[in-house]
Write a protein that holds these residues in place. Structure first.
Motif, PDB file in Angstrom:
ATOM      1  N   LEU A   1       0.943  -1.306   0.095  1.00  0.00           N
ATOM      2  CA  LEU A   1       0.184   0.165  -0.087  1.00  0.00           C
ATOM      3  C   LEU A   1       0.910   1.295  -0.044  1.00  0.00           C
ATOM      4  CD1 LEU A   1      -2.545  -1.091   2.855  1.00  0.00           C
ATOM      5  CD2 LEU A   1      -2.798  -1.426   0.307  1.00  0.00           C
ATOM      6  N   ALA A   2       0.295   2.288  -0.519  1.00  0.00           N
ATOM      7  CA  ALA A   2       1.121   3.585  -0.512  1.00  0.00           C
ATOM      8  C   ALA A   2       1.662   4.013   0.942  1.00  0.00           C
ATOM      9  CB  ALA A   2       0.242   4.547  -1.000  1.00  0.00           C
ATOM     10  N   GLY A   3       2.930   4.399   0.729  1.00  0.00           N
ATOM     11  CA  GLY A   3       3.638   4.873   1.998  1.00  0.00           C
ATOM     12  C   GLY A   3       4.332   3.495   2.592  1.00  0.00           C
ATOM     13  N   LYS A   4       4.137   2.239   2.506  1.00  0.00           N
ATOM     14  CA  LYS A   4       4.847   1.153   2.914  1.00  0.00           C
ATOM     15  C   LYS A   4       6.177   0.851   2.107  1.00  0.00           C
ATOM     16  CE  LYS A   4       1.233   0.649   5.974  1.00  0.00           C
ATOM     17  NZ  LYS A   4       1.693   1.035   7.326  1.00  0.00           N
ATOM     18  N   GLU A   5       7.062   0.219   2.880  1.00  0.00           N
ATOM     19  CA  GLU A   5       8.029  -0.208   2.373  1.00  0.00           C
ATOM     20  C   GLU A   5       8.042  -1.049   1.086  1.00  0.00           C
ATOM     21  OE1 GLU A   5      12.349  -2.537   3.360  1.00  0.00           O
ATOM     22  OE2 GLU A   5      10.765  -2.211   4.907  1.00  0.00           O
ATOM     23  N   GLY A   6       8.615  -0.795   0.009  1.00  0.00           N
ATOM     24  CA  GLY A   6       8.725  -1.363  -1.304  1.00  0.00           C
ATOM     25  C   GLY A   6       7.630  -0.915  -2.205  1.00  0.00           C
ATOM     26  N   TYR A   7       6.706  -0.179  -1.694  1.00  0.00           N
ATOM     27  CA  TYR A   7       5.392   0.243  -2.550  1.00  0.00           C
ATOM     28  C   TYR A   7       6.118   1.322  -3.730  1.00  0.00           C
ATOM     29  CZ  TYR A   7       1.438   3.127  -4.174  1.00  0.00           C
ATOM     30  OH  TYR A   7       0.696   3.815  -4.800  1.00  0.00           O
ATOM     31  N   ASP A   8       6.797   2.179  -3.462  1.00  0.00           N
ATOM     32  CA  ASP A   8       7.423   3.301  -4.525  1.00  0.00           C
ATOM     33  C   ASP A   8       8.509   2.531  -5.627  1.00  0.00           C
ATOM     34  OD1 ASP A   8       6.153   5.574  -3.911  1.00  0.00           O
ATOM     35  OD2 ASP A   8       7.611   6.191  -2.426  1.00  0.00           O
ATOM     36  N   GLU A   9       9.143   1.508  -5.131  1.00  0.00           N
ATOM     37  CA  GLU A   9       9.954   0.810  -5.837  1.00  0.00           C
ATOM     38  C   GLU A   9       9.397  -0.037  -6.739  1.00  0.00           C
ATOM     39  OE1 GLU A   9      13.697  -2.575  -5.503  1.00  0.00           O
ATOM     40  OE2 GLU A   9      12.717  -1.647  -3.691  1.00  0.00           O
ATOM     41  N   SER A  10       8.159  -0.762  -6.520  1.00  0.00           N
ATOM     42  CA  SER A  10       7.311  -1.557  -7.116  1.00  0.00           C
ATOM     43  C   SER A  10       6.515  -0.751  -8.345  1.00  0.00           C
ATOM     44  CB  SER A  10       6.293  -2.331  -6.062  1.00  0.00           C
ATOM     45  OG  SER A  10       5.482  -3.196  -7.136  1.00  0.00           O
ATOM     46  N   ARG A  11       6.002   0.292  -8.069  1.00  0.00           N
ATOM     47  CA  ARG A  11       5.413   1.160  -8.761  1.00  0.00           C
ATOM     48  C   ARG A  11       6.363   1.859  -9.806  1.00  0.00           C
ATOM     49  NH1 ARG A  11       4.435   6.866  -8.341  1.00  0.00           N
ATOM     50  NH2 ARG A  11       5.585   7.735  -6.502  1.00  0.00           N
ATOM     51  N   SER A  12       7.556   1.934  -9.682  1.00  0.00           N
ATOM     52  CA  SER A  12       8.571   2.366 -10.522  1.00  0.00           C
ATOM     53  C   SER A  12       8.697   1.804 -11.769  1.00  0.00           C
ATOM     54  CB  SER A  12       9.948   2.836  -9.585  1.00  0.00           C
ATOM     55  OG  SER A  12      10.655   3.302 -10.675  1.00  0.00           O
ATOM     56  N   VAL A  13       8.663   2.373 -12.708  1.00  0.00           N
ATOM     57  CA  VAL A  13       8.957   1.543 -14.195  1.00  0.00           C
ATOM     58  C   VAL A  13      10.015   2.373 -14.643  1.00  0.00           C
ATOM     59  CG1 VAL A  13       6.620   0.661 -14.525  1.00  0.00           C
ATOM     60  CG2 VAL A  13       6.794   3.099 -15.203  1.00  0.00           C
TER      61      VAL A  13
ATOM     62  N   PHE B   1     -12.542  -3.081  -9.727  1.00  0.00           N
ATOM     63  CA  PHE B   1     -11.067  -2.188 -10.013  1.00  0.00           C
ATOM     64  C   PHE B   1     -10.771  -2.029 -11.124  1.00  0.00           C
ATOM     65  CE2 PHE B   1      -9.793  -3.479  -5.246  1.00  0.00           C
ATOM     66  CZ  PHE B   1     -10.654  -2.242  -4.851  1.00  0.00           C
ATOM     67  N   ILE B   2      -9.672  -1.022 -11.422  1.00  0.00           N
ATOM     68  CA  ILE B   2      -9.085  -0.839 -12.668  1.00  0.00           C
ATOM     69  C   ILE B   2      -7.878  -1.834 -12.320  1.00  0.00           C
ATOM     70  CG2 ILE B   2      -7.620   0.888 -13.776  1.00  0.00           C
ATOM     71  CD1 ILE B   2      -9.198   3.080 -13.038  1.00  0.00           C
ATOM     72  N   LEU B   3      -7.374  -2.354 -13.390  1.00  0.00           N
ATOM     73  CA  LEU B   3      -6.163  -3.366 -13.362  1.00  0.00           C
ATOM     74  C   LEU B   3      -5.045  -3.067 -14.152  1.00  0.00           C
ATOM     75  CD1 LEU B   3      -4.937  -6.324 -12.464  1.00  0.00           C
ATOM     76  CD2 LEU B   3      -6.178  -7.014 -14.372  1.00  0.00           C
ATOM     77  N   SER B   4      -3.773  -3.104 -13.728  1.00  0.00           N
ATOM     78  CA  SER B   4      -2.586  -3.036 -14.712  1.00  0.00           C
ATOM     79  C   SER B   4      -1.684  -4.261 -14.129  1.00  0.00           C
ATOM     80  CB  SER B   4      -1.859  -1.643 -14.609  1.00  0.00           C
ATOM     81  OG  SER B   4      -1.405  -1.618 -13.101  1.00  0.00           O
ATOM     82  N   VAL B   5      -0.875  -4.740 -15.099  1.00  0.00           N
ATOM     83  CA  VAL B   5      -0.053  -5.758 -15.087  1.00  0.00           C
ATOM     84  C   VAL B   5       1.476  -5.429 -15.402  1.00  0.00           C
ATOM     85  CG1 VAL B   5       0.683  -8.124 -15.517  1.00  0.00           C
ATOM     86  CG2 VAL B   5      -2.041  -7.331 -15.505  1.00  0.00           C
ATOM     87  N   LYS B   6       2.322  -5.569 -14.319  1.00  0.00           N
ATOM     88  CA  LYS B   6       3.968  -5.102 -14.724  1.00  0.00           C
ATOM     89  C   LYS B   6       4.478  -6.448 -14.673  1.00  0.00           C
ATOM     90  CE  LYS B   6       7.493  -3.009 -12.314  1.00  0.00           C
ATOM     91  NZ  LYS B   6       7.999  -2.196 -11.020  1.00  0.00           N
ATOM     92  N   GLY B   7       5.192  -6.470 -15.863  1.00  0.00           N
ATOM     93  CA  GLY B   7       6.144  -7.840 -16.023  1.00  0.00           C
ATOM     94  C   GLY B   7       7.788  -7.124 -15.646  1.00  0.00           C
ATOM     95  N   GLY B   8       8.274  -6.732 -16.802  1.00  0.00           N
ATOM     96  CA  GLY B   8       9.534  -5.921 -16.536  1.00  0.00           C
ATOM     97  C   GLY B   8       9.351  -4.615 -16.428  1.00  0.00           C
ATOM     98  N   GLY B   9       8.293  -4.082 -16.682  1.00  0.00           N
ATOM     99  CA  GLY B   9       8.102  -2.569 -16.402  1.00  0.00           C
ATOM    100  C   GLY B   9       8.770  -1.589 -17.711  1.00  0.00           C
ATOM    101  N   HIS B  10       9.062  -2.126 -18.741  1.00  0.00           N
ATOM    102  CA  HIS B  10       9.813  -1.545 -19.768  1.00  0.00           C
ATOM    103  C   HIS B  10       9.194  -0.925 -20.899  1.00  0.00           C
ATOM    104  CE1 HIS B  10      13.232  -0.493 -22.097  1.00  0.00           C
ATOM    105  NE2 HIS B  10      14.170  -0.809 -20.996  1.00  0.00           N
TER     106      HIS B  10
END
Length: 465
Positions: A34-46, A79-88
């Motif tokens: 969830l937002a603000g938790k450890e790992g969240y910003d790294e995970s959403r970064s592409v 919900f809206i859905l998105s899927v991240k593989g390599g994020g490229h």
């Protein structure tokens, strides 16, 4: 925390209680962020630094059961859905705002069967990881030209890389795939099972289901190949490009090339006098016997007086990562578009040069990808990838520093494609396009209607929107 706000598919705000979130987390073997938790910003970064979206929930799946759990939760809450593989993906479609993102970064398992030359790879792996595992057995699967690209996204959109003229596209080498459908069913798609779905994911893009595992046919490649990146002055662009066009017509399928109009960076290994000057790069790789490569690619090295010639024998994995430094994650803003050309006319070359001269950013390149070869040996009806029998792909790769205006670069890119339209057939390469309906339709070309029918069959509620 009493609740979190989320966005539904009808663009309305919804609230999830802490209990609903806790129950969801308890049914996962992976991690819920969830937002603000450890790992969240790294995970959403592409990769694309222009993308700054914030999902309400991120599920880092551990296995296919987690995907099924996530999809059930999405169906329940709309919900809206998105899927991240390599994020490229250049459009950044891996990340949604306010919805739920499935993150495959914990699913990277790769298994290589040296005897059958078959490779299974989970959807979170990159081509660098696949190449490393495959090369231990002297094998390779046709991928892209930047090793940090994700296996999943590139394959679903077609997959044009260094092996394309010898062994085809990434999607042409797909044998089967494990897919989690919109209703949560886990199926194997292949030519024998769910053949229509298998056809669709071979170059038709995403939106048909969540592909969790890919099985590829690999080929003997390397460990070394002959690679020839030759930089020429752009002042000689017309003569060089026309000569390149003529030489390419007689090249064997073991040769894959592309041509780039760009700007020489200020630094080594380029001579000082060429720093910040425009170049024409002819980059080519030979997939045949390595000792034959120098002779076969020699014509590309004699098109004029080069700025620099870095040709030589090198590990295949080094070729795969040769351009990685030019496309750093999050450090630049990226916006790309492309257009397919059946032939490279003199008028198209003139327009290509004009666009190269007027790029708004020195980091932007205008590219010509040579197609043909094994790509054309696959019948048009056999896969969803629609651009068989096209000889070239012209790409506008707009790349700029974060402090520069986005809109100026985006509009220039769109206008560049409009300028090229009269000299081309008007379709495009899916992996270089926006996720907008018209862009997807243009990229899917003559297969768009059939792809929509397959999507309606496997995703009637448009969960994968």
């Amino acid at each position: 925390m009493d609740f979190i706000k989320t966005v539904s598919k009808d663009n309305t705000l919804k609230k999830l209680s802490e209990k609903e979130i806790s129950d969801f987390r308890n049914h996962l073997q992976g991690t819920l962020l969830l937002a603000g938790k450890e790992g969240y910003d790294e995970s959403r970064s592409v990769w694309n630094g222009m993308i700054d979206r914030k999902p309400a929930l991120i599920v880092q799946c551990q296995n296919s059961a987690d995907i099924q759990t996530a999809l059930a939760f999405i169906r329940k809450h709309n919900f809206i859905l998105s899927v991240k593989g390599g994020g490229h993906n250049v459009a950044g479609s891996a990340v949604c705002d306010g919805g739920l993102m499935i993150d495959f970064s914990k699913m990277k398992e790769i298994s290589v069967d040296a005897e059958s030359k078959k490779i299974k790879v989970e959807a979170g792996a990159t081509w660098a990881e696949l190449d490393t595992a495959a090369q231990k057995q002297g094998l390779a699967v046709p991928g892209g030209v930047v090793s940090t690209t994700g296996v999943a996204g590139l394959t679903l959109g077609g997959g044009i890389g260094w092996l394309r003229r010898k062994y085809g596209l990434a999607c042409d080498n797909l044998i089967s795939a494990e897919v989690i459908t919109a209703n949560g069913e886990k199926i194997i798609a292949s030519e024998q099972q769910h053949a229509d779905l298998f056809w669709a994911i071979k170059g038709g893009g995403s939106g048909f289901g969540v592909v969790s595992t890919f099985e590829f046919q690999a080929h003997p490649v390397g460990p070394e190949v002959f690679f020839s990146p030759v930089f020429y002055p752009a002042t000689e662009a017309e003569q060089i490009i026309k000569s390149y066009r003529e030489k390419s017509r007689s090249m064997p399928n073991e040769v894959s090339t592309f041509l780039i109009y760009g700007t020489v960076p200020a630094g080594e290994p380029f001579p000082d006098k060429w720093h910040n000057e425009d170049y024409i790069l002819i980059a080519s790789m030979y997939t045949g016997k390595v000792e034959e490569g120098e002779k076969v690619l020699k014509p590309y090295r004699e098109l004029g007086q080069p700025i620099a010639d870095f040709s030589g024998i090198m590990p295949y994995t080094n070729v795969q990562s040769f351009f990685d430094e030019d496309y750093p994650k999050q450090e630049l803003h990226y916006y790309w578009k492309s257009i397919v050309a059946k032939e490279l006319s003199d008028a198209a070359i003139s327009m290509f040069i004009e666009l190269g001269k007027n790029r708004p950013s020195p980091l932007t390149t205008v590219d010509i990808w040579q197609l043909g070869g094994a790509i054309d040996q696959v019948p048009h009806s056999q896969t969803a990838y629609p651009h068989r029998n096209a000889q070239h792909l012209i790409a506008i790769e707009s790349n700029w520093e974060k402090h520069l205006p986005d809109q100026e670069n985006i509009e220039w890119t769109k206008n560049a494609i409009r300028e090229l339209l009269p000299f081309t057939e008007g379709s495009s390469y899916l992996n270089f396009e926006d996720a907008e309906t018209e862009d997807v339709k243009r990229a899917q070309g003559s297969h768009h209607k059939k792809l929509q029918e397959i999507k309606n069959k496997y995703d009637p509620e448009n969960i994968f929107n």
